[in-house]
Enzyme design. Sequence first.
Site, PDB file in Angstrom:
ATOM      1  N   HIS A  30      38.175  38.959  42.549  1.00 35.94           N
ATOM      2  CA  HIS A  30      37.259  39.337  43.615  1.00 35.94           C
ATOM      3  C   HIS A  30      36.521  38.085  44.091  1.00 35.94           C
ATOM      4  CE1 HIS A  30      37.675  43.690  43.279  1.00 35.94           C
ATOM      5  NE2 HIS A  30      37.610  43.564  41.958  1.00 35.94           N
TER       6      HIS A  30
ATOM      7  N   CYS B  28      42.901  43.063  43.118  1.00 40.43           N
ATOM      8  CA  CYS B  28      42.549  43.930  41.993  1.00 40.43           C
ATOM      9  C   CYS B  28      43.355  45.230  42.044  1.00 40.43           C
ATOM     10  CB  CYS B  28      41.042  44.180  41.962  1.00 40.43           C
ATOM     11  SG  CYS B  28      40.448  44.742  40.346  1.00 40.43           S
TER      12      CYS B  28
END
Length: 480
Positions: A428, A331
């Site tokens: 994630h 991310c």
Amino acid sequence: MRLPYQTLMVQGTTSDAGKSTVVAALCRLLKRRGVTVAPFKPQNMALNSAVTADGGEIGRAQALQAQAAGIAPHTDMNPVLLKPSSDIGAQVVIHGKVRAEMNARDYHRYKTVAMGAVLESHARLTQQYEAIVVEGAGSPAEINLRDRDIANMGFAEAVDCPVVLVADIDRGGVFAHIVGTLACLSDSERARVIGFVINRFRGDIKLLEPGLEWLEAQTGKPVLAVLPYLHGLFLDAEDAVQAVQPERGAFRIVVPSLPRMSNHTDFDALRAHPDVDLQFVRAGQPVPPADLIILPGSKNTRGDLASLREHGWPERIARHLRYGGKVIGICGGFQMLGAAVCDPHGVEAAPGDSPGFGLLDMTTEMTREKRLVQVSGTCAFDDAMVAGYEIHMGISRGAALARPAFHIDGRPEGALSEDGQVLGTYLHGVFDTPQAARALLRWAGLDTTQELDLNALREASLDRLADAAAPLLEALLSRK
């Protein structure tokens, strides 16, 4: 047998007193008895979050509590989520969606609006479930936050629910914490506290009993349960990260502990892996040798980039790669691997551009719209399934994306460098899928046959919690 009240609130004398785990334990215990139960946290301040099936974002702890209750997590379980982006500002998420970026003073004025969202969600849950177990935030004794409070007694007063007060004996001063907390409450707030839970006790209970008798005589309220200190629980952390852990396996992974690191629960599966020694490295600490460096997610990517530069991480990563090491960016960490991170609208902080590490041929522009989605697919570099979730603001573009790390829902995702040493992804929870974790570790240089079932570990920990908290539920059920 049901509780004598539909909504019960668990508050703590301090942060990290054990509110989250007590709520999870009660949810699991009630589920075992066939009671439909849902967790609820009116306001949560955390950088660990989860994506719900309805496409929203809630605190990670509430997702775990939903698992304990045997239900899918929903945005109504955490209607207000604050994600700090600086010491005085935070992203405000209402009913799972970003509402605004606010400083502390602006949010304090906004609380009357936020309370409306809280009460809407609570009302919907009461229509669907027989029991609602509510988690407070911090402590109700924070006098400076009592005005317009929506997280603790302000909520309890609004819905007229009883409160159980949890205190952590392991940190010391447990009796002072309880008595002092009660002294800071108003008469009506004090009256709705129905009893206490002493958490994380270890030792001879007989030595504690005189203190319990004194506490009950001093306050006129019962100690409902003394819960033991449980070692080795595997549960998602709400926010705090354990910076140092005992060495485990021979494969060494290093993760810089960023000032605004988000979703460090991404590494739970690695920390539990028997072949892996994962260490979080704080600013100023020496960086140990590693086989793999992972740059984590961030709530303030450019700010954390600046922190990494200040502490010499670009040079450390370059040297690590020269000696054949591997690097993964997740991310915000993925965005840092590119040539630049641009924030023209000031989405995360002041508008501006920051140079990245230049390890992937791409740039990222921060956007006001946040992508929130659960996804699944396959690894591009291995025959393995992967699943995870995306929580990010920003779009990455560049030639590096032509070599994806994964194929997700029919589209390329992430990037893999031409030399095969650097991998980036927006996913994630990428290590939570056993197949994907094994494939990524094999790519990084660990040829292991071990596969860790993260969900099974969570389930076993939730059951241990529930077993330990059974006396608390019996005490609550016995109340008229």
